[in-house]
Design an enzyme around this catalytic site. Structure first.
Site, PDB file in Angstrom:
ATOM      1  N   HIS A  10       4.820   0.010 -11.044  1.00 26.53           N
ATOM      2  CA  HIS A  10       4.402   0.729 -12.024  1.00 26.53           C
ATOM      3  C   HIS A  10       5.132   1.790 -12.228  1.00 26.53           C
ATOM      4  O   HIS A  10       5.974   2.650 -11.983  1.00 26.53           O
ATOM      5  CB  HIS A  10       3.200   2.204 -10.334  1.00 26.53           C
ATOM      6  CG  HIS A  10       2.155   2.964 -11.119  1.00 26.53           C
ATOM      7  ND1 HIS A  10       1.962   3.852 -11.463  1.00 26.53           N
ATOM      8  CD2 HIS A  10       0.925   2.130 -11.151  1.00 26.53           C
ATOM      9  CE1 HIS A  10       1.467   4.191 -12.013  1.00 26.53           C
ATOM     10  NE2 HIS A  10       0.255   3.102 -11.348  1.00 26.53           N
ATOM     11  N   PHE A  27      -1.993   2.390   6.111  1.00 25.05           N
ATOM     12  CA  PHE A  27      -1.876   4.232   6.342  1.00 25.05           C
ATOM     13  C   PHE A  27      -3.486   4.800   6.502  1.00 25.05           C
ATOM     14  O   PHE A  27      -4.324   3.998   5.058  1.00 25.05           O
ATOM     15  CB  PHE A  27      -1.165   4.447   4.798  1.00 25.05           C
ATOM     16  CG  PHE A  27       0.451   3.773   4.870  1.00 25.05           C
ATOM     17  CD1 PHE A  27       1.239   3.404   5.279  1.00 25.05           C
ATOM     18  CD2 PHE A  27       0.423   2.771   3.625  1.00 25.05           C
ATOM     19  CE1 PHE A  27       2.241   2.654   5.302  1.00 25.05           C
ATOM     20  CE2 PHE A  27       1.434   2.517   3.424  1.00 25.05           C
ATOM     21  CZ  PHE A  27       2.538   2.286   3.441  1.00 25.05           C
ATOM     22  N   ASP A  52      -6.741   6.276   5.915  1.00 26.86           N
ATOM     23  CA  ASP A  52      -6.912   6.917   5.019  1.00 26.86           C
ATOM     24  C   ASP A  52      -7.805   6.945   4.672  1.00 26.86           C
ATOM     25  O   ASP A  52      -8.921   6.467   6.012  1.00 26.86           O
ATOM     26  CB  ASP A  52      -6.659   7.157   3.906  1.00 26.86           C
ATOM     27  CG  ASP A  52      -6.662   5.703   2.785  1.00 26.86           C
ATOM     28  OD1 ASP A  52      -7.352   4.896   3.720  1.00 26.86           O
ATOM     29  OD2 ASP A  52      -6.439   5.841   1.666  1.00 26.86           O
ATOM     30  N   ASP A 108      -2.022  -2.741   2.666  1.00 24.23           N
ATOM     31  CA  ASP A 108      -2.172  -1.519   2.395  1.00 24.23           C
ATOM     32  C   ASP A 108      -2.492  -1.295   1.101  1.00 24.23           C
ATOM     33  O   ASP A 108      -3.555  -0.990   0.166  1.00 24.23           O
ATOM     34  CB  ASP A 108      -1.391  -0.743   3.150  1.00 24.23           C
ATOM     35  CG  ASP A 108      -2.111   1.310   2.961  1.00 24.23           C
ATOM     36  OD1 ASP A 108      -2.307   1.483   1.906  1.00 24.23           O
ATOM     37  OD2 ASP A 108      -2.885   1.303   4.039  1.00 24.23           O
ATOM     38  N   ASP A 158      -5.210  -1.054  -3.802  1.00 22.17           N
ATOM     39  CA  ASP A 158      -5.338  -0.647  -5.325  1.00 22.17           C
ATOM     40  C   ASP A 158      -6.664  -1.777  -5.536  1.00 22.17           C
ATOM     41  O   ASP A 158      -7.287  -1.345  -6.836  1.00 22.17           O
ATOM     42  CB  ASP A 158      -4.589  -2.104  -5.554  1.00 22.17           C
ATOM     43  CG  ASP A 158      -3.411  -1.777  -5.322  1.00 22.17           C
ATOM     44  OD1 ASP A 158      -2.875  -0.458  -5.666  1.00 22.17           O
ATOM     45  OD2 ASP A 158      -1.804  -2.042  -5.585  1.00 22.17           O
TER      46      ASP A 158
END
Length: 336
Positions: free
Chosen positions: A50, A231, A233, A309, A314
């Site tokens: 990226h 993670f 979220d 994750d 993504d």
């Protein structure tokens, strides 16, 4: 002492009232993930590919990652407020763009000596939006986090997070403990059904980002990286609902559709996050099983919850319009 994220997820799932888990759909999703790993679509290489991320050759990569994950929380705005954007990016990537812009402008932003004394005005300028009007959410909280971690790094670790890594002897779990013990703003814990549970979203993503950036080598070499969970979220649960692995009760779904805020530590919030961790752990086990059933060697330190994750997160970004009808839980706070 809090249960670790995996133990917390198992405990929460045993006591859930507001969510359901569909194991058959976890198995179906595992088939999809297995194919994408084989096709190299899911790969540790994706992090450094990226354009906004540093490479492992960047001498400031560790400082950059630590700074980013200290600030990596709460990018959404209540209601229909315009999103905070930097260089056309939103959310996490807007943060990356803002920090990279500051570095190009000569701001010593990755240096704890600078950000341990940073003012709200200085950070506001560094994180300024494209339109110059919309401010990053929770600006004051971000300043407090930077000051806290910066002072600790200077006082105890010679101003370098890499010294924290070196103390942990290639153990992700030792590093996780150090992070949450030494830097309270990473201490993502709550009380659920009488027990202290943990999610450690930002602390684990910090370890995951180091592992990903260095592709499991050098600073990213952890002999127990497979013990790091996803993670937890507010976006990944949308994808888990989309794939049918997670389901909200009608009562919870109706509440989420109202767009009302949940308080940090709310039972419903913890169940969504705990179930997300549990599902991805089950997904990981199913993927490992597929490798074994096909007579293939499975490197468990390569196929882990970090990569799963990344794939789910993504997927949400690439299919945002398709998934937007699925409401997400909203909490104003520093933990995710």
């Amino acid at each position: 002492m809090a249960l670790n994220p995996r133990e917390s997820a198992e405990y929460i799932v045993k006591n859930v009232k507001h969510v359901k888990i569909h194991y058959n759909n976890i198995e179906k999703l595992a088939q999809t993930v297995y194919k994408k790993i084989k096709e190299k679509i899911i790969s540790v290489d994706n992090f450094s590919q990226h354009e906004l991320h540093p490479s492992d050759k960047d001498i400031h990569a560790i400082d950059w990652i630590f700074l980013i994950d200290t600030l990596n929380f709460c990018f959404w705005t209540p209601g229909n407020d315009t999103k905070w954007k930097v260089n056309g990016q939103t959310g996490y990537f807007a943060l990356c763009a803002a920090i990279n812009r500051a570095i190009k402008e000569g701001v010593d932003i990755t240096n704890p000596k600078f950000y341990s004394k940073i003012s709200e005005e200085e950070l506001d300028k560094i994180l300024r939006s494209d339109d110059g009007i919309i401010k990053v959410p929770l600006l004051e909280a971000r300043v407090n986090c930077l000051r806290e971690v910066g002072l600790k790094l200077i006082e105890k670790y010679d101003g370098k997070f890499e010294n924290c890594i070196k103390l942990c002897n290639n153990s992700a779990q030792k590093l996780l403990k150090l992070i949450v013990d030494e830097f309270p703003c990473f201490r993502d814990e709550a009380i659920y059904c009488g027990k202290q549970v943990s999610f450690y979203k930002r602390a684990q993503i910090l370890i995951g980002d180091i592992w990903s950036c260095f592709r499991g080598k050098n600073y990213g070499e952890f002999n127990d990286i497979e013990t790091i969970t996803m993670f937890a979220d507010y976006r990944v649960p949308q994808v888990l609902v989309h794939f049918g692995t997670l389901e909200y009760t009608e009562e919870l779904l109706n509440f989420l559709k109202t767009d009302k805020l949940l308080n940090a530590g709310d039972e419903r919030e913890q169940e969504i996050r705990g179930a997300s961790i549990y599902i991805v752990e089950e997904l990981k086990k199913n993927v490992w099983k597929l490798f074994e059933e096909n007579g293939e060697n499975i490197e468990k330190n390569i196929v882990n919850s970090i990569l799963l994750d990344h794939f789910l997160w993504d997927y949400r970004r690439k299919n945002a319009k398709e998934l937007e009808f699925i409401p997400f839980h909203k909490v104003l706070g520093i933990y995710y």
